[in-house]
Design a protein around this motif. Structure first.
Motif, short mmCIF file in Angstrom:
data_model
loop_
_atom_site.label_atom_id
_atom_site.label_comp_id
_atom_site.label_asym_id
_atom_site.label_seq_id
_atom_site.Cartn_x
_atom_site.Cartn_y
_atom_site.Cartn_z
N ALA A 35 38.00 -29.15 -4.11
CA ALA A 35 39.13 -28.65 -4.90
C ALA A 35 38.97 -27.17 -5.20
N LEU A 36 37.77 -26.74 -5.52
CA LEU A 36 37.54 -25.33 -5.82
C LEU A 36 37.71 -24.46 -4.58
N LEU A 37 37.28 -24.95 -3.43
CA LEU A 37 37.45 -24.18 -2.20
C LEU A 37 38.92 -24.04 -1.82
N ARG A 38 39.75 -24.97 -2.28
CA ARG A 38 41.19 -24.86 -2.04
C ARG A 38 41.87 -23.94 -3.05
N GLY A 39 41.09 -23.40 -3.98
CA GLY A 39 41.66 -22.47 -4.95
C GLY A 39 42.19 -23.11 -6.21
N ARG A 40 41.94 -24.41 -6.40
CA ARG A 40 42.45 -25.10 -7.59
C ARG A 40 41.66 -24.72 -8.83
N ASP A 41 42.32 -24.65 -9.98
CA ASP A 41 41.63 -24.69 -11.26
C ASP A 41 41.03 -26.08 -11.42
N VAL A 42 39.88 -26.15 -12.09
CA VAL A 42 39.18 -27.44 -12.21
C VAL A 42 38.64 -27.61 -13.62
N VAL A 43 38.83 -28.79 -14.17
CA VAL A 43 38.16 -29.22 -15.40
C VAL A 43 37.08 -30.20 -14.98
N LEU A 44 35.84 -29.83 -15.23
CA LEU A 44 34.70 -30.54 -14.68
C LEU A 44 33.90 -31.15 -15.83
N GLU A 45 33.98 -32.47 -15.96
CA GLU A 45 33.27 -33.17 -17.02
C GLU A 45 32.22 -34.07 -16.38
N ALA A 46 30.95 -33.75 -16.63
CA ALA A 46 29.86 -34.52 -16.05
C ALA A 46 28.63 -34.37 -16.93
N PRO A 47 27.76 -35.37 -16.93
CA PRO A 47 26.60 -35.34 -17.83
C PRO A 47 25.67 -34.17 -17.54
N THR A 48 24.88 -33.80 -18.54
CA THR A 48 23.86 -32.80 -18.33
C THR A 48 22.89 -33.27 -17.26
N GLY A 49 22.44 -32.33 -16.45
CA GLY A 49 21.50 -32.67 -15.40
C GLY A 49 22.13 -33.33 -14.19
N SER A 50 23.46 -33.27 -14.07
CA SER A 50 24.14 -33.98 -12.99
C SER A 50 24.47 -33.08 -11.80
N GLY A 51 24.15 -31.79 -11.88
CA GLY A 51 24.43 -30.89 -10.76
C GLY A 51 25.69 -30.06 -10.91
N LYS A 52 26.18 -29.89 -12.16
CA LYS A 52 27.42 -29.14 -12.38
C LYS A 52 27.30 -27.69 -11.92
N THR A 53 26.14 -27.06 -12.15
CA THR A 53 26.03 -25.63 -11.87
C THR A 53 26.28 -25.34 -10.39
#
Length: 379
Positions: A35-53
């Motif tokens: 989704a990010l590579l397509r240029g979309r805005d993203v709301v990303l909700e995921a637990p700590t330590g899950s690889g969000k960065t």
């Protein structure tokens, strides 16, 4: 998708990930990166330590345009520790990238030099970022990729005014909000600042590896209980208190009883904080006594136990505290100590969404080292 190339990550970056033994995307990356590579805005909700960065860093690297010589991407984080962690992840993937790392509590020299080198990416805390703007050293009008990490705190009362100013200084941009928790009130900011965002929500896969429990004690027994608990547990431990003064005092009391402790709280200089975290990561410090400042952005492998010596102010903070253990499928334990005067505060946390954690058998825990009557859950 079995590899990063399938998601659209270029071969050079995929090879850099493989060199760090990161070969297959985890769930949050598999959902967010396309989704990010397509240029979309993203709301990303995921637990700590899950690889969000990596989920927001990898598309950011793909979007950079060579030769711009002005910041194209901005990542804003609430604490210096989290900003440093994000910079470490970025440079681990792309060590030659021109970037600037901005946070307070340290002299301006290095940060000024990094900005004068015309970085492509800026990572900063809100206060120091605006400080550099006001000094004429940072212009944000060319930023077209904006990340608010730990967005629930970034958009809360403490940071909201500064963050709104930062957003207003950017031009047309792709925006990412990332956090372990997204309270309903964040929705107002999402509607205001994001355009038809993709929603990525990854359930906590660590629930089966985290043992959580309550330990009921009299207030006069709180410290002695902690002392005995720490003697009976192996591995790195984080103990959370509420106030800077209380954490400092607690660390000294534990050290006087022979525990290898370090404190992490807001009154420390950046050099002291860095030295404490280095000691904890290297095992010279076994018990890190911390305020909530350590509940976000401290990425330490194999933390065996988190102890809530004092309750946090909200269920969100409980989530971020407990998120320091049982990261990416590793086993971990979280213990919350409750005295009678804590019961009303605990009921408030339950109403805010904290889980109904069962009580532990105190005798078996302290005298035999055995956890009895625990639930496997995460706030």
């Amino acid at each position: 998708m079995n590899n990063f190339a399938d998601l659209g990550v270029n071969a050079r970056i995929a090879a850099a990930l493989a060199a760090r033994d990161i070969r297959a995307p985890v769930a949050v990356q598999a959902q967010a990166i396309p989704a990010l590579l397509r240029g979309r805005d993203v709301v990303l909700e995921a637990p700590t330590g899950s690889g969000k960065t990596l989920a927001f860093v990898l598309p950011m690297l793909e979007c950079l345009q060579p030769g711009r010589r002005a910041p194209q991407a901005l990542i804003v984080a609430p604490t210096r520790e989290l900003a440093i962690q994000i910079a470490s992840v970025l440079r681990g993937v792309e060590p030659k990238i021109r970037s600037a790392l901005l946070y307070g509590g340290v002299p301006y020299g290095r940060q000024t030099n990094e900005l004068r080198a015309r970085p492509d990416i800026v990572i900063g805390t809100p206060g120091r970022t605006l400080d550099m703007v006001e000094r004429g050293l940072l212009q944000l009008g060319g930023v077209d990729y904006l990340v608010l990490d730990e967005a629930d705190e970034m958009l809360d009362a403490g940071f909201a005014r500064d963050v709104e100013r930062i957003i207003g200084l950017t031009g047309r941009r792709q925006t990412v909000l990332a956090s372990a928790t997204m309270p309903p009130w964040v929705g107002t900011m999402i509607r205001k600042h994001l355009q038809e965002p993709a929603r990525v929500r990854v359930q906590d896969q660590a629930a089966s590896t985290l043992e959580s429990g309550l330990l009921h004690v009299a207030d006069s027994e709180r410290f002695e209980t902690l002392h005995r608990l720490l003697k009976g547990q192996d591995g790195p431990i984080i103990v959370f208190g509420r106030t800077k003064h209380g954490v400092k005092k607690l660390s000294k009391r534990l050290a006087a009883l022979g525990h290898s402790t370090g404190e992490l709280q807001g009154n420390l200089s950046q050099n002291r904080r860095a030295a404490t975290m280095d000691g904890f990561r290297r095992g010279r410090i076994r018990v890190l006594v911390a305020t909530n400042v350590a509940a976000r952005g401290i990425d330490v492998e194999d933390v065996a136990l988190v102890v809530n010596y004092e309750l946090p102010e909200s269920a969100q903070w409980l989530t971020h505290r407990v998120g320091r253990t049982a990261r990416q499928g590793a086993a971990g334990r979280a213990l919350t100590i409750l005295a009678p005067q804590d019961e009303a505060a605990w009921r408030k946390l339950r109403r805010q969404g904290a889980p109904n954690i069962q009580s532990l058998d105190r005798v078996h825990l302290l005298d035999h080292g055995q956890w009895r009557h625990v639930t496997r859950s995460r706030p």
